[in-house]
Write an enzyme that holds these catalytic residues in place. Sequence first.
Site, PDB file in Angstrom:
ATOM      1  N   GLU A   1       0.830  -1.213   0.000  1.00  0.00           N
ATOM      2  CA  GLU A   1       0.000   0.000   0.000  1.00  0.00           C
ATOM      3  C   GLU A   1       0.856   1.251   0.000  1.00  0.00           C
ATOM      4  OE1 GLU A   1      -3.083  -2.825   0.664  1.00  0.00           O
ATOM      5  OE2 GLU A   1      -1.278  -2.560   1.880  1.00  0.00           O
ATOM      6  N   THR A   2       0.346   2.249  -0.702  1.00  0.00           N
ATOM      7  CA  THR A   2       0.855   3.610  -0.604  1.00  0.00           C
ATOM      8  C   THR A   2      -0.269   4.475  -0.044  1.00  0.00           C
ATOM      9  OG1 THR A   2       2.407   3.374  -2.442  1.00  0.00           O
ATOM     10  CG2 THR A   2       1.729   5.608  -1.881  1.00  0.00           C
TER      11      THR A   2
END
Length: 287
Positions: free
Chosen positions: A46-47
Site C-alpha cells: 500500500e501507498t
Amino acid sequence: MEIPIYTVDAFTNLPFKGNPAAVCLLENELSEELYQKIAAEMNLSETAFLTNLKPTEDFTSGARFGLRWFTPTHEINLCGHATLASAAVLFYKKGNINSVVAFETLSGELLVQQRGESLVMDFPLNKPELQDRRKFNDILKAAVGDLPIHEVCHCKTTKKLLVRLADTCDRSVLSSLSPVAESLLKSEDSGRVKSLIITVKGAPTSQPGYDFYSRNFAPWVGVPEDPVTGSAHTVLAAYWSEQLGKKKMLAYQCSNRGGELELELRGDKRLDIAGRAVVLLQGILKL
C-alpha cells in the site's frame, strides 16, 4: 510538483521487518490516475496519501486529515499498516502537536494516538460468518492443499475469507504454506473474496504468548502476500475473541518479514490495534 514521501516499516520496531508502506503528504488532491501511478511506482502493498484538510493548518498543527490507500493496482477501503505508517510520519517526523489525529477515509473516521512507544488505531470490528466449506472447495485446495481445516468464515463487509486450520497445525505448518497467486485467482473469481486469511491457534502459555497466528494473501488486489495486515485483524480479532473468550489479545502475522499486533475489543463494533513503526526513508517525489 514536489511531494514529500516516506517509507515506513509498520508493526515492528526493527528496520526491514513488519510491513512497509509509502506515505505521501499532499497539500491538494491529485487526479485518480496519478494516485494509482504513484502507488504502482512505489510497488509496495500500500501507498498512503495523506491530505491536509485545512489551509490554516499544516501536518504539524493539524488534527484531521484525509487518507486514501492504494495497492499497485487498486484503491482499497481499509488498510491498517499504512494508517499506522501515516500516523508515524505525523508524530515522529512532523512532530504533530496533537495527542490524537483523525483520518477521514472510505471506512469512516479512524483515530490514532500515541501510547508509550506504540501507536494505537481505533478501527471498526468486522465479524465473519461461519460458512459451509464446500462452497469454497477450489480456493481451499489451492491455499492449503490437504491440511486439516477446523472451519471457514467469511466477512461480507471486507470480502475476507478466514480459514482456521485444525489445532494439530502449529505455527511452523502455517509458515511453510506457499500458495501460488495465480492458482488462488483461478480458484476464486466470483468477486466474493478479495483477501484470504489463514490462521492457527497460538501458544499463549509460551513467551511472548501469542493468542493466534495468521498469514494474509490478496492477489485479487495485486498483493500476493501482505506481510502484516491491520485490516485482516479487524476480522481475526472478532473471530478469535469469541473462540478464546478474550477481549485483549496478542497476535503475530508470520510472513517472512513478520509483525506483532496488540488487539483490544471495545464493545462489539470497535477495535484498538496497537503497534510500533520505523520511518526508514524520506525524500521528494518530483512530478
